[in-house]
Design a protein around this motif. Sequence first.
Motif, mmCIF file in Angstrom:
data_model
loop_
_atom_site.group_PDB
_atom_site.id
_atom_site.type_symbol
_atom_site.label_atom_id
_atom_site.label_comp_id
_atom_site.label_asym_id
_atom_site.label_seq_id
_atom_site.Cartn_x
_atom_site.Cartn_y
_atom_site.Cartn_z
ATOM 1 N N TYR A 217 8.670 67.679 66.033
ATOM 2 C CA TYR A 217 9.666 66.640 66.270
ATOM 3 C C TYR A 217 10.646 66.390 65.115
ATOM 4 O O TYR A 217 11.655 65.719 65.318
ATOM 5 C CB TYR A 217 8.957 65.317 66.610
ATOM 6 C CG TYR A 217 8.044 65.425 67.794
ATOM 7 C CD1 TYR A 217 8.555 65.534 69.092
ATOM 8 C CD2 TYR A 217 6.662 65.458 67.630
ATOM 9 C CE1 TYR A 217 7.714 65.661 70.184
ATOM 10 C CE2 TYR A 217 5.813 65.574 68.721
ATOM 11 C CZ TYR A 217 6.347 65.675 69.997
ATOM 12 O OH TYR A 217 5.510 65.797 71.082
ATOM 13 N N LEU A 245 15.705 68.455 66.094
ATOM 14 C CA LEU A 245 16.594 67.722 67.000
ATOM 15 C C LEU A 245 17.550 68.635 67.747
ATOM 16 O O LEU A 245 17.650 68.591 68.980
ATOM 17 C CB LEU A 245 17.372 66.669 66.203
ATOM 18 C CG LEU A 245 18.539 65.981 66.926
ATOM 19 C CD1 LEU A 245 18.019 65.137 68.085
ATOM 20 C CD2 LEU A 245 19.353 65.136 65.951
ATOM 21 N N TRP A 246 18.288 69.462 67.019
ATOM 22 C CA TRP A 246 19.345 70.263 67.661
ATOM 23 C C TRP A 246 18.759 71.372 68.526
ATOM 24 O O TRP A 246 19.308 71.690 69.585
ATOM 25 C CB TRP A 246 20.281 70.829 66.600
ATOM 26 C CG TRP A 246 20.849 69.762 65.714
ATOM 27 C CD1 TRP A 246 20.720 69.636 64.365
ATOM 28 C CD2 TRP A 246 21.619 68.627 66.132
ATOM 29 N NE1 TRP A 246 21.349 68.509 63.906
ATOM 30 C CE2 TRP A 246 21.910 67.872 64.968
ATOM 31 C CE3 TRP A 246 22.087 68.165 67.368
ATOM 32 C CZ2 TRP A 246 22.651 66.687 65.008
ATOM 33 C CZ3 TRP A 246 22.825 66.987 67.409
ATOM 34 C CH2 TRP A 246 23.100 66.276 66.247
ATOM 35 N N ASP A 247 17.663 71.983 68.084
ATOM 36 C CA ASP A 247 17.043 73.031 68.905
ATOM 37 C C ASP A 247 16.483 72.455 70.201
ATOM 38 O O ASP A 247 16.578 73.080 71.255
ATOM 39 C CB ASP A 247 15.934 73.732 68.112
ATOM 40 C CG ASP A 247 16.481 74.752 67.129
ATOM 41 O OD1 ASP A 247 16.947 75.806 67.585
ATOM 42 O OD2 ASP A 247 16.467 74.483 65.915
ATOM 43 N N ARG A 248 15.912 71.272 70.129
ATOM 44 C CA ARG A 248 15.420 70.629 71.354
ATOM 45 C C ARG A 248 16.589 70.257 72.265
ATOM 46 O O ARG A 248 16.524 70.436 73.486
ATOM 47 C CB ARG A 248 14.596 69.395 71.004
ATOM 48 C CG ARG A 248 13.167 69.705 70.551
ATOM 49 C CD ARG A 248 12.307 68.451 70.571
ATOM 50 N NE ARG A 248 10.916 68.723 70.223
ATOM 51 C CZ ARG A 248 9.992 69.129 71.068
ATOM 52 N NH1 ARG A 248 10.319 69.346 72.340
ATOM 53 N NH2 ARG A 248 8.746 69.339 70.681
ATOM 54 N N LEU A 249 17.641 69.728 71.670
ATOM 55 C CA LEU A 249 18.786 69.264 72.450
ATOM 56 C C LEU A 249 19.486 70.415 73.170
ATOM 57 O O LEU A 249 19.914 70.274 74.317
ATOM 58 C CB LEU A 249 19.774 68.540 71.523
ATOM 59 C CG LEU A 249 20.960 67.839 72.191
ATOM 60 C CD1 LEU A 249 20.480 66.732 73.132
ATOM 61 C CD2 LEU A 249 21.896 67.255 71.127
ATOM 62 N N PHE A 250 19.579 71.576 72.506
ATOM 63 C CA PHE A 250 20.322 72.709 73.078
ATOM 64 C C PHE A 250 19.412 73.800 73.648
ATOM 65 O O PHE A 250 19.887 74.891 73.972
ATOM 66 C CB PHE A 250 21.261 73.295 72.026
ATOM 67 C CG PHE A 250 22.336 72.340 71.584
ATOM 68 C CD1 PHE A 250 23.347 71.947 72.457
ATOM 69 C CD2 PHE A 250 22.325 71.802 70.303
ATOM 70 C CE1 PHE A 250 24.337 71.058 72.061
ATOM 71 C CE2 PHE A 250 23.311 70.908 69.882
ATOM 72 C CZ PHE A 250 24.317 70.529 70.774
#
Length: 302
Positions: A217, A245-250
């Motif tokens: 996370y 954050l960014w890997d989860r978001l994209f």
Amino acid sequence: IIPFIDKVKALYEQKNISSDVFNLTITSFAPSGMIILIGLAFFIEAWIAGWDQSAMVRAFGPSSPTRRTDWFYTLLYASNISFMLGLLFTLGIGYYIAAEIKALFPFRMLEDSSPVLGFFALLFSNSLIFYIFHRFIHTSFLWDLHKSHHSAKEMNIITNYRSHPLELGLRNVLYTVPAALLGVSPSVVICFMAVTGFIVLMQHSEIDWNLPFVEKYLLIGAAGHRIHHSKDPKHYKKNLGYLVLWDRLFGTFHYEENVRVSVGIEKSEGTIYNSGQIKTELWNIYVQTCQTFFRNCIKRIT
């Protein structure tokens, strides 16, 4: 560190020296701090894993093409030559962009804010820029350039510095945008570089962090970054950032426990990598990158 840098800045202002000159002066000395970070990362890894399993043993062990190339780029970065070559390869456009932004937007959003706020604003913006840029250099346009990093056949703390000066120059051009808009002080920039620099060093360790919550996370850990370097096609273009954050978001986040992977690139990807030779690493890769980039541009246009 922050009070010292602020005192130096005040001295520059007393002498009516441009703040841009001060920013360049402070930033140009930043790579020398990497020596302290490398030492700290080596020590922590050896303390956790034991001397025999540490990156230091591998880095200073028997010579191999991949280790020579690791040291080539590390010394290039530590000597600031990478920074200067990056300016040369990008024609210094980063400083022009920063000057234009300051002229168009005379206000600085966080100029008088606390260093903590400035740090987290920079972390948020630069981590996103890093993610986007990293995702782009994994496309056919700039993959030949980024192969110099992915060609490492083993993960080592100093593998982090295996980046062609052109790649560093392009990344720094993008980094000028949030710094110019936010107006954060050079002292905050230096602190940001130190913290994130240490994180990405530890990402290249062979030692697992064993911090499941953090690695799911908050931060991409060493195991997650080895997945990014994996030869397995299912791992391609995964875990591109250092913030989860960014890997989860994209949709590029990939987490596996106790996974062992083979890192590097296939022979079919090219034979000019891992040479450790000045001409090959700096010039031949640069020429091949330019040829591939413009060839892809022409294909898209036609």
